[in-house]
Motif scaffolding. Structure first.
Motif, PDB file in Angstrom:
ATOM      1  N   MET A   1       1.585  -3.593  -6.865  1.00 46.33           N
ATOM      2  CA  MET A   1       0.339  -2.927  -6.477  1.00 46.33           C
ATOM      3  C   MET A   1      -0.471  -3.851  -5.570  1.00 46.33           C
ATOM      4  SD  MET A   1      -1.483  -0.111  -6.956  1.00 46.33           S
ATOM      5  CE  MET A   1      -0.945   0.561  -8.532  1.00 46.33           C
ATOM      6  N   TRP A  28      -0.943   7.408   4.564  1.00 47.19           N
ATOM      7  CA  TRP A  28      -0.921   7.544   3.115  1.00 47.19           C
ATOM      8  C   TRP A  28      -1.742   8.763   2.704  1.00 47.19           C
ATOM      9  CZ3 TRP A  28      -2.968   1.883   2.832  1.00 47.19           C
ATOM     10  CH2 TRP A  28      -1.935   1.010   3.213  1.00 47.19           C
ATOM     11  N   ASP A  32      -2.324   9.400  -3.145  1.00 48.10           N
ATOM     12  CA  ASP A  32      -1.392   8.302  -3.410  1.00 48.10           C
ATOM     13  C   ASP A  32      -2.069   6.941  -3.447  1.00 48.10           C
ATOM     14  OD1 ASP A  32       0.724  10.056  -3.557  1.00 48.10           O
ATOM     15  OD2 ASP A  32       1.273   9.852  -1.440  1.00 48.10           O
ATOM     16  N   THR A  46      -6.561   0.565  -3.937  1.00 53.40           N
ATOM     17  CA  THR A  46      -5.275   0.100  -4.467  1.00 53.40           C
ATOM     18  C   THR A  46      -4.155   0.960  -3.882  1.00 53.40           C
ATOM     19  OG1 THR A  46      -5.519   1.500  -6.421  1.00 53.40           O
ATOM     20  CG2 THR A  46      -6.274  -0.775  -6.607  1.00 53.40           C
ATOM     21  N   ASP A  48       0.120   1.553  -3.948  1.00 48.58           N
ATOM     22  CA  ASP A  48       1.388   1.271  -4.606  1.00 48.58           C
ATOM     23  C   ASP A  48       2.327   0.541  -3.651  1.00 48.58           C
ATOM     24  OD1 ASP A  48       4.342   2.226  -5.464  1.00 48.58           O
ATOM     25  OD2 ASP A  48       3.015   2.219  -7.201  1.00 48.58           O
ATOM     26  N   ASP A  49       3.114  -0.366  -4.206  1.00 53.46           N
ATOM     27  CA  ASP A  49       4.024  -1.152  -3.375  1.00 53.46           C
ATOM     28  C   ASP A  49       4.992  -0.273  -2.580  1.00 53.46           C
ATOM     29  OD1 ASP A  49       2.889  -3.492  -4.203  1.00 53.46           O
ATOM     30  OD2 ASP A  49       4.352  -3.882  -5.783  1.00 53.46           O
TER      31      ASP A  49
END
Length: 227
Positions: A1, A28, A32, A46, A48-49
């Motif tokens: 993250m 994005w 998400d 934040t 997500d990887d």
């Protein structure tokens, strides 16, 4: 993250709106990414990887254009074709780059190194190796004018486009062969499908005279009732 924070001394700046715009500029979806305020007046984002990792291009089945992708594809070709052992890598990359610029894929190049344009396999053996053998095989995939022929995948794409419309049952068969039962396209539908196929070839290949001749062959081999 991954996490980043946005702050501003200007109270008129809508930080949440700015964070949303930044996320959307990266492609994005809003759902998400996480966006919220903290007690310090900052907006925290934040991610997500998985969103940060760009998918690797399909080196085998898609046309390649960037020097990096072409280099990686040539490394794959050099590894998978044993006849290329001892071939100067720079020579392979130069020749393959011309094919890639014409819309070929890695699989197309591997097919051309293993087969003639008529589909027959190239002869194999210790004497069929090295740079000269590489150039001999690739020259067979060019026209007398030097243009690059349509690749296996380009030929297949054209046939799929025409096939969706239904083809005359005797298309491509010898005159004394029996026609199999199947759907027959009307002349108008067949011509429309051929036009679609030619547009597809034009979009995916940068060849010149050979591409035009190939498209003309498609049109000329469609037999219409009464002809």
């Amino acid at each position: 993250m991954a996490e980043f924070r946005i702050s501003s001394e200007d109270e008129q700046v809508d930080l949440r709106r700015l964070a949303t715009a930044l996320a959307e500029s990266q492609g994005w979806a809003r759902e998400d990414v996480g966006i919220w305020d903290n007690r310090r007046g900052e907006v925290i984002v934040t991610v997500d990887d998985a969103l940060l990792r760009r998918p690797e291009p399909d080196l085998r089945t898609r046309p390649l254009h960037t020097p990096r992708d072409v280099h990686r594809a040539c490394e794959l070709i050099h590894t998978q074709d044993p006849t290329l052992r001892g071939v100067d890598f720079a020579s392979l990359r130069t020749e393959a780059a011309r094919l890639f610029s014409a819309g070929w894929t890695t699989e197309d190049v591997l097919h051309a190194l293993g087969h003639r344009p008529d589909g027959e396999p190239w002869p194999s053996g210790p004497e069929h190796r090295g740079t000269d053998w590489l150039m001999t095989r690739l020259r067979a995939w060019r026209t007398p004018d030097g243009d690059i022929r349509p690749s296996l995948s380009q030929e297949g794409a054209q046939l799929r486009v025409i096939g969706r419309a239904g083809l005359p049952v005797d298309l491509g068969l010898p005159e004394d062969a029996e026609s199999a039962l199947g759907p027959v396209a009307s002349p108008a539908v067949a011509r429309s499908a051929a036009d679609d196929a030619r547009r597809l070839i034009r979009q995916n290949a940068r060849t010149t005279s050979d591409t035009l001749a190939h498209r003309d062959r498609t049109s000329s081999t469609i037999r219409r009732p009464g002809q």
